[in-house]
Design a protein around this motif. Sequence first.
Motif, short mmCIF file in Angstrom:
data_model
loop_
_atom_site.label_atom_id
_atom_site.label_comp_id
_atom_site.label_asym_id
_atom_site.label_seq_id
_atom_site.Cartn_x
_atom_site.Cartn_y
_atom_site.Cartn_z
N VAL A 13 0.20 -4.06 -5.96
CA VAL A 13 0.70 -2.73 -5.60
C VAL A 13 -0.42 -1.72 -5.85
CG1 VAL A 13 2.39 -0.91 -6.06
CG2 VAL A 13 3.07 -3.33 -6.23
N ASP A 14 -0.85 -1.02 -4.79
CA ASP A 14 -1.99 -0.10 -4.90
C ASP A 14 -1.71 1.16 -4.10
OD1 ASP A 14 -4.46 0.97 -5.35
OD2 ASP A 14 -5.60 -0.59 -4.33
N CYS A 15 -1.42 2.30 -4.79
CA CYS A 15 -1.31 2.41 -6.23
C CYS A 15 -0.13 3.29 -6.62
CB CYS A 15 -2.60 2.98 -6.83
SG CYS A 15 -2.82 4.74 -6.52
N LEU A 16 0.26 3.26 -7.86
CA LEU A 16 1.42 4.01 -8.34
C LEU A 16 1.20 5.51 -8.27
CD1 LEU A 16 2.72 2.08 -11.44
CD2 LEU A 16 3.08 1.68 -9.01
N THR A 17 -0.04 5.94 -8.43
CA THR A 17 -0.31 7.37 -8.50
C THR A 17 -0.14 8.04 -7.14
OG1 THR A 17 -1.92 6.73 -10.17
CG2 THR A 17 -1.92 9.04 -9.51
N ALA A 62 0.85 -1.19 0.00
CA ALA A 62 0.00 0.00 0.00
C ALA A 62 0.88 1.24 0.00
CB ALA A 62 -0.90 -0.01 1.23
N THR A 63 0.56 2.19 -0.89
CA THR A 63 1.37 3.40 -0.98
C THR A 63 0.69 4.61 -0.35
OG1 THR A 63 0.43 3.95 -3.12
CG2 THR A 63 2.42 2.59 -3.13
N ALA A 64 -0.54 4.42 0.12
CA ALA A 64 -1.30 5.55 0.67
C ALA A 64 -0.62 6.10 1.92
CB ALA A 64 -2.72 5.12 0.99
N GLN A 65 -0.64 7.40 2.04
CA GLN A 65 -0.06 8.08 3.18
C GLN A 65 -1.16 8.97 3.75
OE1 GLN A 65 3.41 10.20 1.96
NE2 GLN A 65 4.46 9.89 3.92
N ALA A 66 -1.35 8.88 5.06
CA ALA A 66 -2.47 9.62 5.65
C ALA A 66 -2.05 11.03 6.02
CB ALA A 66 -2.98 8.87 6.87
N PHE A 67 -2.57 12.01 5.27
CA PHE A 67 -2.28 13.41 5.58
C PHE A 67 -3.40 14.03 6.41
CE2 PHE A 67 0.12 12.85 1.61
CZ PHE A 67 1.36 13.19 2.09
N ASP A 68 -4.60 13.49 6.26
CA ASP A 68 -5.73 14.06 6.98
C ASP A 68 -6.68 12.92 7.39
OD1 ASP A 68 -7.05 13.25 4.68
OD2 ASP A 68 -7.06 15.26 3.81
N GLU A 69 -7.73 13.31 8.11
CA GLU A 69 -8.67 12.32 8.63
C GLU A 69 -9.35 11.51 7.53
OE1 GLU A 69 -12.16 12.87 11.80
OE2 GLU A 69 -10.46 14.25 12.04
N GLU A 70 -9.67 12.19 6.43
CA GLU A 70 -10.32 11.52 5.30
C GLU A 70 -9.46 10.35 4.81
OE1 GLU A 70 -11.41 14.30 2.18
OE2 GLU A 70 -11.76 12.65 0.75
N ILE A 82 2.12 -4.41 3.37
CA ILE A 82 3.34 -3.62 3.58
C ILE A 82 3.05 -2.18 3.19
CG2 ILE A 82 5.70 -3.26 2.76
CD1 ILE A 82 5.61 -6.41 2.23
N ASP A 83 3.37 -1.25 4.06
CA ASP A 83 3.20 0.16 3.73
C ASP A 83 4.48 0.70 3.11
OD1 ASP A 83 0.49 0.91 4.60
OD2 ASP A 83 1.20 0.20 6.56
N ALA A 84 4.35 1.27 1.93
CA ALA A 84 5.52 1.81 1.26
C ALA A 84 5.14 3.09 0.51
CB ALA A 84 6.10 0.78 0.30
N PRO A 85 4.86 4.15 1.27
CA PRO A 85 4.47 5.40 0.62
C PRO A 85 5.58 5.96 -0.27
CG PRO A 85 4.64 5.67 3.02
CD PRO A 85 4.81 4.23 2.74
N TRP A 131 1.87 6.83 -4.84
CA TRP A 131 3.33 6.77 -4.65
C TRP A 131 4.00 7.96 -5.33
CZ3 TRP A 131 6.80 6.06 -8.76
CH2 TRP A 131 8.13 5.85 -8.40
N LEU A 132 3.57 8.25 -6.56
CA LEU A 132 4.12 9.40 -7.30
C LEU A 132 3.80 10.70 -6.57
CD1 LEU A 132 5.54 9.88 -10.14
CD2 LEU A 132 3.28 10.62 -10.92
#
Lengths: 171, 171, 171
Positions: free
Chosen positions: A85-89, A37-45, A64-67, A91-92
């Motif tokens: 892998v979810d998702c490349l966008t 997972a590439t998601a990174q939590a910036f806010d509550e949403e 596995i978290d890999a922002p 991560w970019l």
Amino acid sequence: MPEAGELTFLLGGARSGKSAHAERLVTAWPSPWTYIATAQAFDEEMVERIALHRTQRAQGWQTIDAPLDLVEAIADVPDGVPLLVDCLTLWLTNHMLAEHDLEQESARLEAALARPRGPWFVVANEVGLGIVPENALARRFRDEAGRLNQRIAAQADAVLFMVAGLPLKVK
Amino acid sequence: MPEAGELTFLLGGARSGKSAHAERLVTAWPSPWTYIATAQAFDEEMVERIALHRTQRAQGWQTIDAPLDLVEAIADVPDGVPLLVDCLTLWLTNHMLAEHDLEQESARLEAALARPRGPWFVVANEVGLGIVPENALARRFRDEAGRLNQRIAAQADAVLFMVAGLPLKVK
Amino acid sequence: MPEAGELTFLLGGARSGKSAHAERLVTAWPSPWTYIATAQAFDEEMVERIALHRTQRAQGWQTIDAPLDLVEAIADVPDGVPLLVDCLTLWLTNHMLAEHDLEQESARLEAALARPRGPWFVVANEVGLGIVPENALARRFRDEAGRLNQRIAAQADAVLFMVAGLPLKVK
């Protein structure tokens, strides 16, 4: 499953069902499955979205978290293990916000995906089919995301464009 | 035409020709045809668009306005009559602005379309292929519209993705 | 190459690889090739993009700039010469900013492309698959671009929808 594998690239818009379809394709293989997972939590949403995604996945997954360190995470995936892998966008996005060299990062990712060692499934967003964004950063992001998608699609064995949960085979 | 029917779902962007193509498909059947319009005029621009759509349709159509009560309007369609619903995305917008429970409304609509009693054609907008919208309401709307599209596509007998007036068969 | 030709229409989002794919298709024919560029440099970003595009093209191309006078430029293309027009959406933007009659200009362009005198390839942007734009000018532009795309697609011999550098055959 042989050492050699295949790369499937799933591309689609927001809520096009690309993640769910990718999970179906991965879990058609025997578990265990690896989820990067590439998601990174910036806010509550985002925190809520990530948590929801995690609880929606069934057992059998190693998550596995890999922002940012996606290339390293891919290198650690055992031979023959089905990978999502979810998702490349995202991560970019993370690398863009960190002001990293996107050309260099994209080239490294391309190399990391060049020889799949199992059935690998990679998800990305298509973001270039709306009106030209008014702000320059969004325009640059749109260009970079599109370029990355082209690179990955070029080396993928199969490319699916998701429309309302249904796959259109592009390659 | 038997009592049982088929559901065709036409999905596309703005000015992708989805309404015109749906009208062609419907009018390939003998008239009379039922047209359920969900557009609601909030401003002059919309009033003009709705009037234009109405005058562009030929005779043989019975037009019903159902900005909110789409499920009830569908229930009233006589057996065997070809039906065009245009469009689900505006209907969803109307319910969102009225602050109704979208999950509940979507479930009711899904049930209403589960057993078509004639050749039914349903149009919706794909809105998820641009850059992530900056405002939260637009993001939520995009998610809800995408989810609804997936639900309807899943139960449709045929799904067409419209590109510049031409149908791409997705299902 | 006979006097009669074929019109291929390539449609896609930003960075979908439509220009590169169109160049590949054109250069599969013997040179010389004609390239009609419609881009107009309003700011530094555009100047750079145009210069980059120009330097990326190999020898064998005759490049003509026609931000507005596309119809006249097409009329001047010699019989049998492979032609690439890139792109219709920028040309439409230029006419919109000049406050010209878009319906009239579109009709003239449609007529100019009606009888290709060689293998002609025309590129345009799909811009209607995102959220409804907030400003009225963007909404109008989206409508006009979509309408023009439908007209050109209707008379094209082949229509390709580009996804991440890969062509989906729509017609």
